[in-house]
Scaffold this motif. Structure first.
Motif, PDB file in Angstrom:
ATOM      1  N   VAL A  11       0.867  -1.173   0.000  1.00 13.55           N
ATOM      2  CA  VAL A  11       0.000   0.000   0.000  1.00 13.55           C
ATOM      3  C   VAL A  11       0.903   1.222   0.000  1.00 13.55           C
ATOM      4  O   VAL A  11       1.783   1.342   0.848  1.00 13.55           O
ATOM      5  N   GLY A  12       0.690   2.117  -0.947  1.00 16.76           N
ATOM      6  CA  GLY A  12       1.502   3.312  -1.054  1.00 16.76           C
ATOM      7  C   GLY A  12       0.727   4.567  -0.714  1.00 16.76           C
ATOM      8  O   GLY A  12      -0.491   4.628  -0.880  1.00 16.76           O
ATOM      9  N   CYS A  13       1.438   5.563  -0.247  1.00 16.42           N
ATOM     10  CA  CYS A  13       0.856   6.871   0.012  1.00 16.42           C
ATOM     11  C   CYS A  13       1.926   7.913  -0.288  1.00 16.42           C
ATOM     12  O   CYS A  13       3.009   7.883   0.304  1.00 16.42           O
ATOM     13  N   HIS A  27      -3.844   5.674  10.676  1.00 14.97           N
ATOM     14  CA  HIS A  27      -4.682   4.484  10.840  1.00 14.97           C
ATOM     15  C   HIS A  27      -4.340   3.429   9.787  1.00 14.97           C
ATOM     16  O   HIS A  27      -4.254   2.232  10.103  1.00 14.97           O
ATOM     17  N   THR A  28      -4.134   3.855   8.559  1.00 20.03           N
ATOM     18  CA  THR A  28      -3.851   2.913   7.472  1.00 20.03           C
ATOM     19  C   THR A  28      -2.509   2.210   7.660  1.00 20.03           C
ATOM     20  O   THR A  28      -2.376   1.039   7.301  1.00 20.03           O
ATOM     21  N   GLU A  86       4.199   1.886   2.477  1.00 17.08           N
ATOM     22  CA  GLU A  86       5.269   2.856   2.277  1.00 17.08           C
ATOM     23  C   GLU A  86       4.651   4.232   2.087  1.00 17.08           C
ATOM     24  O   GLU A  86       3.676   4.396   1.378  1.00 17.08           O
ATOM     25  N   LEU A  87       5.216   5.188   2.814  1.00 19.69           N
ATOM     26  CA  LEU A  87       4.766   6.573   2.761  1.00 19.69           C
ATOM     27  C   LEU A  87       5.917   7.437   2.284  1.00 19.69           C
ATOM     28  O   LEU A  87       7.040   7.319   2.786  1.00 19.69           O
ATOM     29  N   ALA A  96       5.344   0.572  -8.423  1.00 18.71           N
ATOM     30  CA  ALA A  96       5.524  -0.662  -7.661  1.00 18.71           C
ATOM     31  C   ALA A  96       4.359  -1.014  -6.742  1.00 18.71           C
ATOM     32  O   ALA A  96       4.117  -2.194  -6.482  1.00 18.71           O
ATOM     33  N   SER A  97       3.652  -0.027  -6.245  1.00 20.87           N
ATOM     34  CA  SER A  97       2.605  -0.295  -5.247  1.00 20.87           C
ATOM     35  C   SER A  97       1.399  -0.977  -5.880  1.00 20.87           C
ATOM     36  O   SER A  97       1.053  -0.732  -7.028  1.00 20.87           O
ATOM     37  N   ASP A  98       0.765  -1.833  -5.077  1.00 20.10           N
ATOM     38  CA  ASP A  98      -0.433  -2.529  -5.537  1.00 20.10           C
ATOM     39  C   ASP A  98      -1.680  -1.671  -5.386  1.00 20.10           C
ATOM     40  O   ASP A  98      -2.644  -1.824  -6.135  1.00 20.10           O
ATOM     41  N   MET A  99      -1.676  -0.816  -4.389  1.00 20.06           N
ATOM     42  CA  MET A  99      -2.808   0.075  -4.158  1.00 20.06           C
ATOM     43  C   MET A  99      -2.303   1.325  -3.450  1.00 20.06           C
ATOM     44  O   MET A  99      -1.205   1.327  -2.889  1.00 20.06           O
ATOM     45  N   PHE A 100      -3.133   2.374  -3.495  1.00 16.24           N
ATOM     46  CA  PHE A 100      -2.767   3.653  -2.894  1.00 16.24           C
ATOM     47  C   PHE A 100      -3.877   4.153  -2.000  1.00 16.24           C
ATOM     48  O   PHE A 100      -5.051   3.875  -2.247  1.00 16.24           O
TER      49      PHE A 100
END
Length: 130
Positions: free
Chosen positions: A27-29, A44-45, A57-58, A101-105
């Motif tokens: 999960v990316g942000c 929270h995420t 990963e942020l 690379a991230s699967d979702m954001f």
């Protein structure tokens, strides 16, 4: 999908995240850490992603001192964790690599209905898919 897997493996290597389970979702942000973005949702995420067996990963910078300190504390807490990485700065090349690379954001916002992230990602998809 092969390129996606290669991008994910490279990101994990570069950020020091575990690659033992290559099916573990990432999960990316990528955001500015400001109140309007809903920093409480990001925090929270981070924990929820870990609970559910993912990696988080942020990449984000923060002009608000107390929020910067909060995320520095979280980054220190997970400094050597194999599934969580917080990079508290702006880095355009790293942001492109993380998108690839991230699967979702997560793209949280308290009051912004559609920001530049969504629009630029949609444009990128339209340009490269069609």
């Amino acid at each position: 999908m092969q390129v996606k897997a290669e991008n994910k493996a490279a990101m994990r290597r570069n950020l020091g995240l575990s690659s033992a389970d290559d099916q573990r979702p990432v999960v990316g942000c990528i955001t500015r850490l400001v109140p309007q973005k809903g920093v409480h949702l990001i925090k929270h995420t981070i924990y929820r992603t870990l609970e559910m067996g993912g990696q988080f990963e942020l990449l984000g910078s923060c002009p608000v001192p107390h929020i910067q300190r909060e995320f520095e504390d979280i980054a220190n807490q997970f400094q050597n964790h194999e599934h969580i990485r917080l990079i508290l700065k702006y880095d355009e090349s790293l942001s492109h690599a993380n998108y690839a690379a991230s699967d979702m954001f997560i793209i949280p916002s308290i009051f912004e209905p559609c920001g530049l992230t969504q629009v630029s990602h949609l444009l990128h998809m339209l340009i490269h898919e069609f």
